[in-house]
Design a protein around this motif. Structure first.
Motif, PDB file in Angstrom:
ATOM      1  N   PRO A  89     -20.483  -4.418   9.277  1.00  0.00           N
ATOM      2  CA  PRO A  89     -19.692  -3.263   8.860  1.00  0.00           C
ATOM      3  C   PRO A  89     -19.645  -3.025   7.355  1.00  0.00           C
ATOM      4  O   PRO A  89     -19.627  -1.865   6.928  1.00  0.00           O
ATOM      5  CB  PRO A  89     -18.307  -3.564   9.419  1.00  0.00           C
ATOM      6  N   ILE A  90     -19.623  -4.046   6.555  1.00  0.00           N
ATOM      7  CA  ILE A  90     -19.498  -3.826   5.107  1.00  0.00           C
ATOM      8  C   ILE A  90     -20.755  -3.162   4.563  1.00  0.00           C
ATOM      9  O   ILE A  90     -20.689  -2.161   3.846  1.00  0.00           O
ATOM     10  CB  ILE A  90     -19.182  -5.146   4.377  1.00  0.00           C
ATOM     11  N   LEU A  91     -21.915  -3.702   4.909  1.00  0.00           N
ATOM     12  CA  LEU A  91     -23.172  -3.103   4.466  1.00  0.00           C
ATOM     13  C   LEU A  91     -23.330  -1.694   5.040  1.00  0.00           C
ATOM     14  O   LEU A  91     -23.754  -0.772   4.348  1.00  0.00           O
ATOM     15  CB  LEU A  91     -24.348  -3.984   4.883  1.00  0.00           C
ATOM     16  N   GLY A  92     -22.953  -1.526   6.310  1.00  0.00           N
ATOM     17  CA  GLY A  92     -23.052  -0.213   6.936  1.00  0.00           C
ATOM     18  C   GLY A  92     -22.172   0.822   6.264  1.00  0.00           C
ATOM     19  O   GLY A  92     -22.580   1.964   6.059  1.00  0.00           O
ATOM     20  N   MET A  93     -20.957   0.434   5.891  1.00  0.00           N
ATOM     21  CA  MET A  93     -20.059   1.391   5.237  1.00  0.00           C
ATOM     22  C   MET A  93     -20.545   1.726   3.830  1.00  0.00           C
ATOM     23  O   MET A  93     -20.375   2.855   3.371  1.00  0.00           O
ATOM     24  CB  MET A  93     -18.632   0.843   5.186  1.00  0.00           C
ATOM     25  N   LEU A  94     -21.148   0.767   3.145  1.00  0.00           N
ATOM     26  CA  LEU A  94     -21.715   1.071   1.830  1.00  0.00           C
ATOM     27  C   LEU A  94     -22.856   2.083   1.955  1.00  0.00           C
ATOM     28  O   LEU A  94     -22.940   3.041   1.171  1.00  0.00           O
ATOM     29  CB  LEU A  94     -22.200  -0.206   1.147  1.00  0.00           C
ATOM     30  N   LEU A  95     -23.721   1.888   2.948  1.00  0.00           N
ATOM     31  CA  LEU A  95     -24.812   2.835   3.169  1.00  0.00           C
ATOM     32  C   LEU A  95     -24.279   4.209   3.578  1.00  0.00           C
ATOM     33  O   LEU A  95     -24.749   5.239   3.097  1.00  0.00           O
ATOM     34  CB  LEU A  95     -25.763   2.302   4.244  1.00  0.00           C
ATOM     35  N   GLU A  96     -23.278   4.220   4.455  1.00  0.00           N
ATOM     36  CA  GLU A  96     -22.686   5.483   4.884  1.00  0.00           C
ATOM     37  C   GLU A  96     -22.011   6.205   3.732  1.00  0.00           C
ATOM     38  O   GLU A  96     -22.081   7.428   3.636  1.00  0.00           O
ATOM     39  CB  GLU A  96     -21.656   5.249   5.987  1.00  0.00           C
ATOM     40  N   ALA A  97     -21.315   5.460   2.881  1.00  0.00           N
ATOM     41  CA  ALA A  97     -20.633   6.088   1.751  1.00  0.00           C
ATOM     42  C   ALA A  97     -21.636   6.745   0.808  1.00  0.00           C
ATOM     43  O   ALA A  97     -21.423   7.871   0.346  1.00  0.00           O
ATOM     44  CB  ALA A  97     -19.793   5.052   0.998  1.00  0.00           C
ATOM     45  N   TYR A  98     -22.740   6.054   0.525  1.00  0.00           N
ATOM     46  CA  TYR A  98     -23.761   6.657  -0.332  1.00  0.00           C
ATOM     47  C   TYR A  98     -24.355   7.905   0.331  1.00  0.00           C
ATOM     48  O   TYR A  98     -24.558   8.925  -0.318  1.00  0.00           O
ATOM     49  CB  TYR A  98     -24.868   5.643  -0.636  1.00  0.00           C
ATOM     50  N   GLY A  99     -24.613   7.833   1.627  1.00  0.00           N
ATOM     51  CA  GLY A  99     -25.136   8.990   2.339  1.00  0.00           C
ATOM     52  C   GLY A  99     -24.152  10.137   2.369  1.00  0.00           C
ATOM     53  O   GLY A  99     -24.525  11.302   2.217  1.00  0.00           O
ATOM     54  N   PHE A 100     -22.862   9.838   2.565  1.00  0.00           N
ATOM     55  CA  PHE A 100     -21.833  10.872   2.591  1.00  0.00           C
ATOM     56  C   PHE A 100     -21.727  11.569   1.249  1.00  0.00           C
ATOM     57  O   PHE A 100     -21.654  12.800   1.180  1.00  0.00           O
ATOM     58  CB  PHE A 100     -20.493  10.240   2.982  1.00  0.00           C
ATOM     59  N   ILE A 101     -21.735  10.792   0.168  1.00  0.00           N
ATOM     60  CA  ILE A 101     -21.663  11.390  -1.172  1.00  0.00           C
ATOM     61  C   ILE A 101     -22.902  12.223  -1.442  1.00  0.00           C
ATOM     62  O   ILE A 101     -22.823  13.316  -1.997  1.00  0.00           O
ATOM     63  CB  ILE A 101     -21.474  10.280  -2.231  1.00  0.00           C
ATOM     64  N   SER A 102     -24.046  11.742  -1.029  1.00  0.00           N
ATOM     65  CA  SER A 102     -25.281  12.493  -1.220  1.00  0.00           C
ATOM     66  C   SER A 102     -25.303  13.776  -0.390  1.00  0.00           C
ATOM     67  O   SER A 102     -25.796  14.806  -0.851  1.00  0.00           O
ATOM     68  CB  SER A 102     -26.466  11.601  -0.857  1.00  0.00           C
ATOM     69  N   LEU A 103     -24.776  13.735   0.829  1.00  0.00           N
ATOM     70  CA  LEU A 103     -24.765  14.912   1.686  1.00  0.00           C
ATOM     71  C   LEU A 103     -23.791  15.986   1.197  1.00  0.00           C
ATOM     72  O   LEU A 103     -24.097  17.175   1.207  1.00  0.00           O
ATOM     73  CB  LEU A 103     -24.395  14.528   3.122  1.00  0.00           C
ATOM     74  N   PHE A 104     -22.600  15.577   0.785  1.00  0.00           N
ATOM     75  CA  PHE A 104     -21.546  16.525   0.454  1.00  0.00           C
ATOM     76  C   PHE A 104     -21.334  16.680  -1.044  1.00  0.00           C
ATOM     77  O   PHE A 104     -20.266  17.110  -1.477  1.00  0.00           O
ATOM     78  CB  PHE A 104     -20.241  16.102   1.135  1.00  0.00           C
ATOM     79  N   ARG A 105     -22.339  16.360  -1.847  1.00  0.00           N
ATOM     80  CA  ARG A 105     -22.237  16.440  -3.294  1.00  0.00           C
ATOM     81  C   ARG A 105     -21.894  17.847  -3.772  1.00  0.00           C
ATOM     82  O   ARG A 105     -21.087  18.026  -4.681  1.00  0.00           O
ATOM     83  CB  ARG A 105     -23.540  15.983  -3.927  1.00  0.00           C
TER      84      ARG A 105
END
Length: 138
Positions: A89-105
């Motif tokens: 979960p920790i690695l997954g949430m870090l990847l998701e957070a980067y993807g979320f910021i990149s998607l909704f920038r």
């Protein structure tokens, strides 16, 4: 007929979608608060994505995530989702957070400007207005 099946949601299903997104965010937050519980976080991710489909429709969701300019963010977001489902979960949430910021920038300046106009606290509203004005709309 096929295009009508995946048209934007009806008014009652939009309410269902908002509820699913809300429960998804709740389960994500609750999973983070319980020391990154992977089951709660995976459930929250699935509820969030299904709620997004109910709100804007299948076709719009698909075209949003798979635009050429957003493929990097999409790959990180869905890659993080898969890693969370594999119980990291920790690695997954870090990847998701980067993807979320990149998607909704491009949405962040609009959101900060809106929050700045709502806030009645002078220092906070000035900060949020500046954050909303400094971003570029891409």
């Amino acid at each position: 007929m096929w295009s009508q099946a995946f048209a934007p949601a009806l008014p009652f299903s939009t309410g269902i979608g908002v509820g699913l997104v809300g429960f998804g965010l709740f389960f994500l937050l609750f999973g983070i608060l319980l020391y990154f519980d992977s089951v709660l976080m995976a459930f929250g991710n699935l509820l969030f994505l299904s709620g997004l489909v109910f709100i804007i429709g299948f076709r719009r969701t698909f075209t949003f995530f798979f635009q050429r300019s957003k493929l990097k963010g999409t790959s990180f977001f869905f890659g993080g989702l898969i890693v969370v489902l594999m119980r990291w979960p920790i690695l997954g949430m870090l990847l998701e957070a980067y993807g979320f910021i990149s998607l909704f920038r491009s949405f962040f300046p609009v959101a900060f400007g809106f929050l700045g106009s709502l806030a009645n606290i002078p220092l906070l509203s000035q900060l949020l207005q500046k954050m909303g004005d400094s971003g570029s709309m891409v």
